[in-house]
Design a protein around this motif. Structure first.
Motif, PDB file in Angstrom:
ATOM      1  N   PRO A 209     -10.244  20.015 -35.336  1.00 16.80           N
ATOM      2  CA  PRO A 209      -9.155  20.179 -34.357  1.00 16.80           C
ATOM      3  C   PRO A 209      -7.820  19.747 -34.955  1.00 16.80           C
ATOM      4  CG  PRO A 209     -10.475  18.246 -33.840  1.00 16.80           C
ATOM      5  CD  PRO A 209     -11.200  18.966 -34.937  1.00 16.80           C
ATOM      6  N   LYS A 210      -6.773  20.405 -34.491  1.00 17.50           N
ATOM      7  CA  LYS A 210      -5.434  20.030 -34.921  1.00 17.50           C
ATOM      8  C   LYS A 210      -5.065  18.656 -34.351  1.00 17.50           C
ATOM      9  CE  LYS A 210      -4.197  23.889 -37.054  1.00 17.50           C
ATOM     10  NZ  LYS A 210      -3.763  23.931 -38.474  1.00 17.50           N
ATOM     11  N   ALA A 215       1.122  21.273 -31.853  1.00 18.29           N
ATOM     12  CA  ALA A 215       1.255  22.624 -31.300  1.00 18.29           C
ATOM     13  C   ALA A 215       2.680  23.138 -31.477  1.00 18.29           C
ATOM     14  CB  ALA A 215       0.872  22.629 -29.822  1.00 18.29           C
ATOM     15  N   THR A 216       2.821  24.436 -31.714  1.00 20.19           N
ATOM     16  CA  THR A 216       4.142  25.053 -31.897  1.00 20.19           C
ATOM     17  C   THR A 216       4.546  25.914 -30.704  1.00 20.19           C
ATOM     18  OG1 THR A 216       3.115  26.920 -33.056  1.00 20.19           O
ATOM     19  CG2 THR A 216       3.888  25.070 -34.407  1.00 20.19           C
TER      20      THR A 216
END
Length: 232
Positions: A209-210, A215-216
């Motif tokens: 997972p990031k 998030a962008t």
């Protein structure tokens, strides 16, 4: 191939001798899932088909399965879910209350779908996945279903269970079952819920997972793009 029952292991072994499968080398082991007789980091795949719901320590058995896997090894399991035999549970509960004034479990407790993902995570598996199927099997009578369950060994395994089912209670259970659930053709349905669990032993090549905050695109941007009704 492993089972706690010597007779079941023998049946599997005899069946393979009668129908050879491309000379696949198979070892037959009598063992308990709670004390898994498999070395750590020794196997690529662990498959459990409708057996783990009998264990006293399900998380512990799953942890041992993970430890037996090599890195990036796969764990596949199917267990009976909590909706299994819901019709019989309802009928038996009503009959016990009417005839005996109390309830004694006649079927083993089973995991719910919501528990499966937590079990995989608790056991340390990565990329956990859960799926579920429900099958309806029809019987000519409730007594035929009960005999089938006894032959399958799928009644109650609880140590403190009542080991005697009174005749009038059994007959009441059958009558209530048929009055509440019988179809027009006279058959009665029995629901079997199967929960499928998939998990991997951790490996550096697996998806991760990031990090939180990376998030962008915001949810507000998505709402503007697809609309406030959630359709896309």
């Amino acid at each position: 191939m492993m089972d706690t029952s010597w007779d079941m292991v023998k049946l599997c072994k005899d069946a393979e001798q009668q129908m050879p499968t491309d000379n696949i080398e198979t070892s037959y082991v009598i063992g308990d899932e709670e004390y898994l007789p498999v070395k750590e980091n020794s196997v690529d795949l662990v498959i459990s088909c409708l057996g783990l719901h009998w264990t006293n320590d399900l998380p512990g058995a799953m942890i041992q399965s993970r430890l037996a896997l090599k890195p990036d090894g796969l764990f596949l399991a199917a267990i009976l879910g909590g909706e299994t035999l819901r019709e019989l549970r309802i009928a038996c509960t009503i009959a016990l209350m009417e005839r005996e004034g109390g309830i004694s479990p006649r079927l083993s407790p089973l995991a719910q779908v919501r528990d499966a993902g937590n079990l995989l995570t608790r056991a340390g598996f990565t990329l956990p996945g859960v799926d579920v199927d429900e099958y309806t099997v029809r019987y000519s009578s409730a007594l035929e279903l009960i005999e089938h369950l006894r032959a399958m060994g799928e009644t109650s395994a609880l140590l403190q269970r009542s080991k005697v089912l009174k005749k009038d209670t059994a007959l009441a259970t059958a009558a209530i079952y048929e009055s509440m659930f019988a179809a027009e053709d006279g058959t009665i349905p029995a629901t079997f819920q199967i929960i499928y669990m998939t998990g991997w032993r951790e490996h550096q090549s697996q998806q991760k997972p990031k990090k939180r905050g990376s998030a962008t695109v915001s949810f507000q941007d998505l709402q503007k793009q697809f609309g406030s009704d959630g359709s896309c």
